[in-house]
Write a protein that holds these residues in place. Structure first.
Motif, PDB file in Angstrom:
ATOM      1  N   ASP A  10     -37.420  55.525  11.564  1.00 17.88           N
ATOM      2  CA  ASP A  10     -38.232  55.815  12.744  1.00 17.88           C
ATOM      3  C   ASP A  10     -38.879  54.502  13.168  1.00 17.88           C
ATOM      4  O   ASP A  10     -39.865  54.063  12.583  1.00 17.88           O
ATOM      5  CB  ASP A  10     -39.293  56.871  12.407  1.00 17.88           C
ATOM      6  N   ILE A  11     -38.309  53.860  14.163  1.00 24.97           N
ATOM      7  CA  ILE A  11     -38.717  52.498  14.514  1.00 24.97           C
ATOM      8  C   ILE A  11     -40.195  52.420  14.860  1.00 24.97           C
ATOM      9  O   ILE A  11     -40.919  51.537  14.378  1.00 24.97           O
ATOM     10  CB  ILE A  11     -37.878  51.987  15.700  1.00 24.97           C
ATOM     11  N   ILE A  12     -40.656  53.350  15.680  1.00 21.45           N
ATOM     12  CA  ILE A  12     -42.034  53.270  16.157  1.00 21.45           C
ATOM     13  C   ILE A  12     -43.024  53.583  15.042  1.00 21.45           C
ATOM     14  O   ILE A  12     -43.943  52.801  14.767  1.00 21.45           O
ATOM     15  CB  ILE A  12     -42.236  54.221  17.358  1.00 21.45           C
ATOM     16  N   ASN A  13     -42.845  54.705  14.361  1.00 23.77           N
ATOM     17  CA  ASN A  13     -43.803  55.102  13.337  1.00 23.77           C
ATOM     18  C   ASN A  13     -43.774  54.196  12.113  1.00 23.77           C
ATOM     19  O   ASN A  13     -44.766  54.087  11.390  1.00 23.77           O
ATOM     20  CB  ASN A  13     -43.563  56.555  12.915  1.00 23.77           C
ATOM     21  N   GLU A  14     -42.630  53.553  11.849  1.00 23.63           N
ATOM     22  CA  GLU A  14     -42.540  52.656  10.702  1.00 23.63           C
ATOM     23  C   GLU A  14     -42.778  51.199  11.082  1.00 23.63           C
ATOM     24  O   GLU A  14     -42.683  50.308  10.236  1.00 23.63           O
ATOM     25  CB  GLU A  14     -41.190  52.827  10.013  1.00 23.63           C
ATOM     26  N   GLY A  15     -43.105  50.959  12.351  1.00 30.96           N
ATOM     27  CA  GLY A  15     -43.569  49.644  12.761  1.00 30.96           C
ATOM     28  C   GLY A  15     -42.513  48.575  12.921  1.00 30.96           C
ATOM     29  O   GLY A  15     -42.812  47.383  12.788  1.00 30.96           O
ATOM     30  N   TYR A  16     -41.273  48.949  13.222  1.00 29.91           N
ATOM     31  CA  TYR A  16     -40.221  47.949  13.390  1.00 29.91           C
ATOM     32  C   TYR A  16     -40.189  47.439  14.831  1.00 29.91           C
ATOM     33  O   TYR A  16     -40.440  48.185  15.780  1.00 29.91           O
ATOM     34  CB  TYR A  16     -38.853  48.530  13.026  1.00 29.91           C
ATOM     35  N   ASP A  17     -39.851  46.153  14.970  1.00 35.62           N
ATOM     36  CA  ASP A  17     -39.653  45.575  16.293  1.00 35.62           C
ATOM     37  C   ASP A  17     -38.249  45.859  16.811  1.00 35.62           C
ATOM     38  O   ASP A  17     -38.058  46.123  18.005  1.00 35.62           O
ATOM     39  CB  ASP A  17     -39.869  44.058  16.254  1.00 35.62           C
ATOM     40  N   ARG A  76     -28.262  49.426  15.282  1.00 35.07           N
ATOM     41  CA  ARG A  76     -27.687  50.752  15.068  1.00 35.07           C
ATOM     42  C   ARG A  76     -26.228  50.795  15.497  1.00 35.07           C
ATOM     43  O   ARG A  76     -25.808  50.055  16.384  1.00 35.07           O
ATOM     44  CB  ARG A  76     -28.499  51.806  15.818  1.00 35.07           C
ATOM     45  N   MET A  77     -25.501  51.692  14.835  1.00 33.21           N
ATOM     46  CA  MET A  77     -24.066  51.810  15.059  1.00 33.21           C
ATOM     47  C   MET A  77     -23.739  53.120  15.772  1.00 33.21           C
ATOM     48  O   MET A  77     -24.438  54.113  15.606  1.00 33.21           O
ATOM     49  CB  MET A  77     -23.314  51.810  13.717  1.00 33.21           C
ATOM     50  N   GLY A  78     -22.644  53.109  16.515  1.00 32.36           N
ATOM     51  CA  GLY A  78     -22.116  54.344  17.050  1.00 32.36           C
ATOM     52  C   GLY A  78     -22.714  54.744  18.374  1.00 32.36           C
ATOM     53  O   GLY A  78     -23.349  53.964  19.081  1.00 32.36           O
ATOM     54  N   THR A  79     -22.538  56.008  18.707  1.00 32.43           N
ATOM     55  CA  THR A  79     -23.040  56.568  19.949  1.00 32.43           C
ATOM     56  C   THR A  79     -24.514  56.873  19.809  1.00 32.43           C
ATOM     57  O   THR A  79     -24.918  57.610  18.911  1.00 32.43           O
ATOM     58  CB  THR A  79     -22.274  57.852  20.313  1.00 32.43           C
ATOM     59  N   LEU A  80     -25.341  56.312  20.663  1.00 30.84           N
ATOM     60  CA  LEU A  80     -26.785  56.489  20.561  1.00 30.84           C
ATOM     61  C   LEU A  80     -27.191  57.860  21.081  1.00 30.84           C
ATOM     62  O   LEU A  80     -26.651  58.363  22.060  1.00 30.84           O
ATOM     63  CB  LEU A  80     -27.505  55.412  21.367  1.00 30.84           C
ATOM     64  N   LYS A  81     -28.174  58.435  20.410  1.00 31.55           N
ATOM     65  CA  LYS A  81     -28.762  59.677  20.898  1.00 31.55           C
ATOM     66  C   LYS A  81     -29.738  59.343  22.019  1.00 31.55           C
ATOM     67  O   LYS A  81     -30.225  58.224  22.137  1.00 31.55           O
ATOM     68  CB  LYS A  81     -29.493  60.391  19.756  1.00 31.55           C
ATOM     69  N   ASP A  82     -30.025  60.344  22.854  1.00 31.08           N
ATOM     70  CA  ASP A  82     -31.023  60.144  23.899  1.00 31.08           C
ATOM     71  C   ASP A  82     -32.333  59.716  23.258  1.00 31.08           C
ATOM     72  O   ASP A  82     -32.761  60.265  22.246  1.00 31.08           O
ATOM     73  CB  ASP A  82     -31.229  61.433  24.700  1.00 31.08           C
ATOM     74  N   SER A  83     -32.976  58.726  23.856  1.00 26.91           N
ATOM     75  CA  SER A  83     -34.145  58.167  23.202  1.00 26.91           C
ATOM     76  C   SER A  83     -35.013  57.470  24.235  1.00 26.91           C
ATOM     77  O   SER A  83     -34.561  57.101  25.325  1.00 26.91           O
ATOM     78  CB  SER A  83     -33.713  57.173  22.117  1.00 26.91           C
ATOM     79  N   THR A  84     -36.266  57.239  23.869  1.00 27.31           N
ATOM     80  CA  THR A  84     -37.159  56.438  24.702  1.00 27.31           C
ATOM     81  C   THR A  84     -37.020  54.962  24.384  1.00 27.31           C
ATOM     82  O   THR A  84     -37.677  54.133  25.002  1.00 27.31           O
ATOM     83  CB  THR A  84     -38.615  56.872  24.468  1.00 27.31           C
TER      84      THR A  84
END
Length: 318
Positions: free
Chosen positions: A133-140, A144-152
Motif C-alpha cells: 500500500d504505497i500511500i499508507n506505507e509511505g512509499y514514494d 509494478r508489473m502487469g495490467t494496473l487496477k483502477d487507482s488514484t
C-alpha cells in the motif's frame, strides 16, 4: 473583463474562513478584501457570502462559484511550484519498492547510478513480491508489473513485459507439447506466486487455474525447476530470454500469450512535483531499456486459438 484579484480575494476568504486571514495571506488590508468581494458580487449580480460579526457563510451561489473557481488558483500554485522545482536538485530520502528479481536486476543499478549523480539523495529500497500500500506505507514510488487496477495513483510505463509458458527439451521428451489451454490440465504445471496463468483469446484476457507438484514464490527457483525438466512454468521474458535463445527452454502456447503486461512506475498524486520522484522516473524511462535483454520472438508459428478454448473461455467446459 474578469478581475482576477476579486476572484482570488473571494477564494481566500472561503478557504481561510475570515476576511482578516485572507488579508494577511494576500498582504492587503481587511477593508480592501471586503471591497474586492463586494465588487465581485456586484459584477455577478448575486450575493456570495452571508456576513455576520462572528462568521461568514456561503450562499448557494457562493458555494457553486467557489467550487468552480478555487482549483484555478490551486493549478496556478502548482504551475509555479513546478517551474521552481524543474531545476531543483533531488535531495532527501527516496523510498521505493519493487518486485524482487526485476528490482535487483534492473532498477537497483539505475537507482545506484542516479545516486552517484545526486549525492544529496538517500534511498530506502524494499524488494518484495507483495503489492504494498504505497500511500499508507509511505512509499514514494513502486515498480509494478502487469495490467494496473483502477487507482488514484499516477503511472508511467517503463517497458514492455511478455510472459511465456516454457518447458525444457527433457520435459517434452516425456510428454507431448500442448497446443490448447484445455491441455494444461494434463501437464505438470509449476506454480509461482499465483495459482493462475494469464492468456489472451481473440483479444480477451483469460485466466486459467493451474496446479502441479511444485509451488514457490521465487522466480529464480521456478526457472531452475523448469530448466531441470520438472514441468511447465509461466515466466516473464527477462527470466527466460537467454534460455529460449540457447534452446534450453522451449516456448509453447504462443498463440495465447498475453502481452499487455508492461512494467510501470506508480506514485501518489501529491508526489508529482517532487524532484526526487519525477527526475528518478525520467531517469528510469531513459535508461531501463539499456539493461533489458534484446526482445526476440521465440517459439513456433502461432496457431489460431481452437474452438475448444473459445468454449472453455465461456465457462461451458470445466
Amino acid at each position: 473583463m474578469q478581475r482576477w484579484d476579486r476572484v482570488e480575494a473571494f477564494v481566500e476568504v472561503v478557504r481561510l474562513g475570515t476576511f482578516a486571514a485572507a488579508a494577511r495571506q494576500l498582504k492587503v488590508s481587511n477593508s480592501h478584501v471586503s471591497r474586492l468581494v463586494s465588487q465581485l458580487e456586484a459584477q455577478l449580480g448575486t450575493t456570495l457570502l452571508y456576513r455576520t460579526t462572528r462568521q461568514i457563510r456561503l450562499t448557494d451561489a457562493g458555494a457553486l462559484y467557489y467550487e468552480h473557481c478555487h482549483h484555478l488558483f490551486d493549478g496556478l500554485r502548482d504551475a509555479e511550484a513546478a517551474i521552481n522545482d524543474l531545476q531543483a536538485q533531488p535531495r532527501g530520502v527516496l523510498k521505493l519498492t519493487s518486485a524482487t528479481t526485476f528490482g535487483e536486476r534492473f532498477v537497483a543499478p539505475l537507482i545506484n547510478d542516479f545516486m552517484r549523480l545526486n549525492p544529496q539523495l538517500e534511498v530506502r529500497f524494499h524488494f518484495t513480491n507483495r503489492q504494498v500500500d504505497i500511500i499508507n506505507e509511505g512509499y514514494d514510488i513502486a515498480i509494478r508489473m502487469g495490467t494496473l487496477k483502477d487507482s488514484t495513483l499516477i503511472a508511467r510505463r517503463l517497458c514492455e513485459r511478455h510472459e511465456y509458458v516454457v518447458g525444457s527439451p527433457e520435459y517434452f521428451a516425456r510428454v507431448p507439447v500442448p497446443h490448447t489451454l484445455s491441455e494444461l490440465s494434463r501437464h505438470r504445471c509449476l506454480v509461482g506466486s499465483r495459482d493462475h496463468w494469464r492468456f489472451d483469446i481473440h483479444g480477451v484476457r483469460r485466466e486459467v487455474r493451474v496446479e502441479g507438484p511444485w509451488e514457490g514464490n521465487s522466480g529464480p527457483a521456478l526457472l531452475d525447476a523448469a530448466l531441470k525438466g520438472l514441468g511447465l512454468a509461466q515466466l516473464p521474458d527477462y527470466y527466460v530470454d537467454p534460455y529460449l535463445a540457447s534452446g534450453e527452454l522451449i516456448s509453447v502456447l504462443d498463440a495465447y500469450r498475453h502481452d499487455d503486461t508492461a512494467v510501470w512506475a506508480v506514485y501518489p498524486r501529491h508526489r508529482h512535483r517532487s524532484p526526487k520522484v519525477y527526475q528518478f522516473i525520467d531517469y528510469l524511462v531513459a535508461h531501463i531499456e539499456e539493461l533489458l535483454p534484446v526482445r526476440r520472438n521465440f517459439g513456433p508459428a502461432h496457431d489460431e486459438p481452437s474452438t475448444t478454448d473459445a468454449v472453455e473461455k465461456s465457462g461451458k467446459v470445466p
